[in-house]
Design an enzyme around this catalytic site. Structure first.
Site, short mmCIF file in Angstrom:
data_model
loop_
_atom_site.label_atom_id
_atom_site.label_comp_id
_atom_site.label_asym_id
_atom_site.label_seq_id
_atom_site.Cartn_x
_atom_site.Cartn_y
_atom_site.Cartn_z
N HIS A 1 0.81 -1.22 0.00
CA HIS A 1 0.00 0.00 0.00
C HIS A 1 0.84 1.27 0.00
O HIS A 1 0.38 2.35 0.39
CB HIS A 1 -0.94 0.00 1.21
CG HIS A 1 -2.28 0.62 0.92
ND1 HIS A 1 -2.66 1.85 1.43
CD2 HIS A 1 -3.34 0.19 0.20
CE1 HIS A 1 -3.89 2.14 1.02
NE2 HIS A 1 -4.32 1.14 0.27
N HIS B 1 -6.40 -2.58 -11.08
CA HIS B 1 -6.79 -2.12 -9.75
C HIS B 1 -8.25 -1.68 -9.79
O HIS B 1 -8.66 -0.98 -10.70
CB HIS B 1 -5.89 -0.93 -9.39
CG HIS B 1 -6.13 -0.32 -8.07
ND1 HIS B 1 -6.79 0.89 -7.92
CD2 HIS B 1 -5.80 -0.70 -6.82
CE1 HIS B 1 -6.84 1.22 -6.64
NE2 HIS B 1 -6.24 0.27 -5.94
#
Length: 384
Positions: free
Chosen positions: A187, A287
């Site tokens: 992340h 994504h």
């Protein structure tokens, strides 16, 4: 000649922005232009692009529209402009496909597969209870999972922080066995030295990939990180055009790219990024922690991209506390997941029908989502 005659924008929960365009023939196309937490900023950018370049123009020359929106302004790229372009691009493809009576992927060369594997999020922002949640998701039929690697992590953290990440992955691997893939998302929270340590420590449990091991502005560090592990490296959710991806293709460090169909210029641009990746033997895994229009757009590109390998989707993701992906669809069965896969739809355009009445009802609500700001123990800002 069919022209673009009107558009509307809808901010809807949990954190999405939908675009509706209408043509002179009455065809409606939908797009999802949003930067999570910056929906009002992107909304203004969409309005500027639509009013300046597209109202009154013919629908069909989508490539020319893309070039005009991107190159017509002196300043280019970045999350806001590229997300605005992305949502408009999705809506144009949806309208064109509907007008011609074919799915978008038929206009991009036709399907290269019948279905695409999806993965399911577990564990939340600060990952916890991952083993039990993993077992439940596998029992529901998912064959691939993803979780965050860490919570806040220091620039040079202690062995306990590394062991905590390893222990979570170990628990999940032991809970679901070796036939389930497990993606581990760093992340962008992790610095280069910690990314190297974590990659080496996680390797015995064979994650499907480590995602965004460093922030995109540190992509020059990826070859060094790749040299420390055999785990596939994935990145790309905060990269917005084929030019942003050039470096990672050329340095050979990335194995999976994850452009976002609502951030990286839409269907037109991501199809080009996917083709570039194929030439470098890099897999595509778009994504998509977003809504149904973004997911439908991803699946259209997955359908016609030979190197597409797996698709993120956000059903029951930890962000979707007030509304979920299927809530906005007239027929939610289009996203039925069987044996961990979703079928490639055959309906025209993006292959989904938006429940417009529900969109309008939800748009009446106050939507003001922003990601949290995390801080380290010393009070300095931490990466979220």
């Amino acid at each position: 000649m069919t022209r673009i005659v009107d558009y509307e924008l809808f901010e809807v929960p949990p954190r999405w922005l939908f675009l509706r365009i209408e043509t002179s023939d009455g065809v409606v196309g939908w797009g999802e232009p949003v930067v999570e937490g910056r929906s009002k900023t992107v909304k203004a950018a969409v309005e500027e692009l639509m009013d300046t370049y597209l109202l009154g123009e013919p629908v069909n020359p989508i490539e020319d529209h893309w070039q005009t929106m991107y190159r017509g302004g002196f300043y280019r790229g970045g999350p806001v402009l590229m997300s605005a372009i992305a949502g408009i691009d999705q809506a144009l493809w949806d309208a064109k496909g509907k007008a011609l009576g074919v799915p978008v992927y038929e206009l991009l060369g036709g399907a290269a597969r019948e279905r695409i594997e999806v993965y399911q999020w577990i564990g939340g922002d600060r990952p916890s209870d991952v083993a039990e949640e993993a077992k439940r998701k596998v029992e529901q039929g998912f064959s691939a999972l993803k979780m965050n690697a860490t919570e806040e992590i220091e620039r040079l953290d202690d062995p306990a922080a590394v062991e905590a990440a390893v222990d979570r992955l170990r628990q999940v691997r032991e809970a679901v066995g070796d036939e389930v893939d497990i993606g581990v998302d760093f992340h962008g929270r992790v610095t280069k030295p910690m990314a190297k340590r974590l990659a080496a420590a996680l390797e015995p449990y064979e994650p499907m990939f480590i995602e965004e091991p460093v922030l995109p502005e540190q992509n020059d560090a990826l070859p060094d990180i790749a040299a420390h592990t055999t785990i596939p490296i994935a990145t790309g959710e905060r990269m917005y055009s084929r030019w942003d991806f050039k470096q990672v293709f050329e340095n050979g460090a990335v194995d999976v790219i994850q452009p976002d169909l609502s951030h990286a210029g839409g269907i037109t641009e991501v199809k080009k990024i996917a083709a570039m990746a194929e030439a470098y033997d890099v897999a595509l895994a778009p994504h998509c922690p977003l809504g149904p229009i973004a997911l439908a757009s991803c699946i259209q590109v997955d359908a016609c991209s030979p190197n597409a390998t797996i698709q993120e989707q956000s059903l029951n993701i930890h962000y979707n506390e007030t509304s979920d992906v299927l809530d906005y669809l007239a027929d939610p069965s289009v996203f039925d997941y069987e044996d961990g896969y979703v079928s490639i739809p055959d309906a025209p355009g993006l292959g989904i029908e938006i429940n417009e009445a529900h969109v309008r009802e939800q748009a009446e609500k106050d939507v003001d989502w922003h990601n949290p700001v995390w801080r380290h123990d010393d009070g300095s800002v931490a990466e979220w």
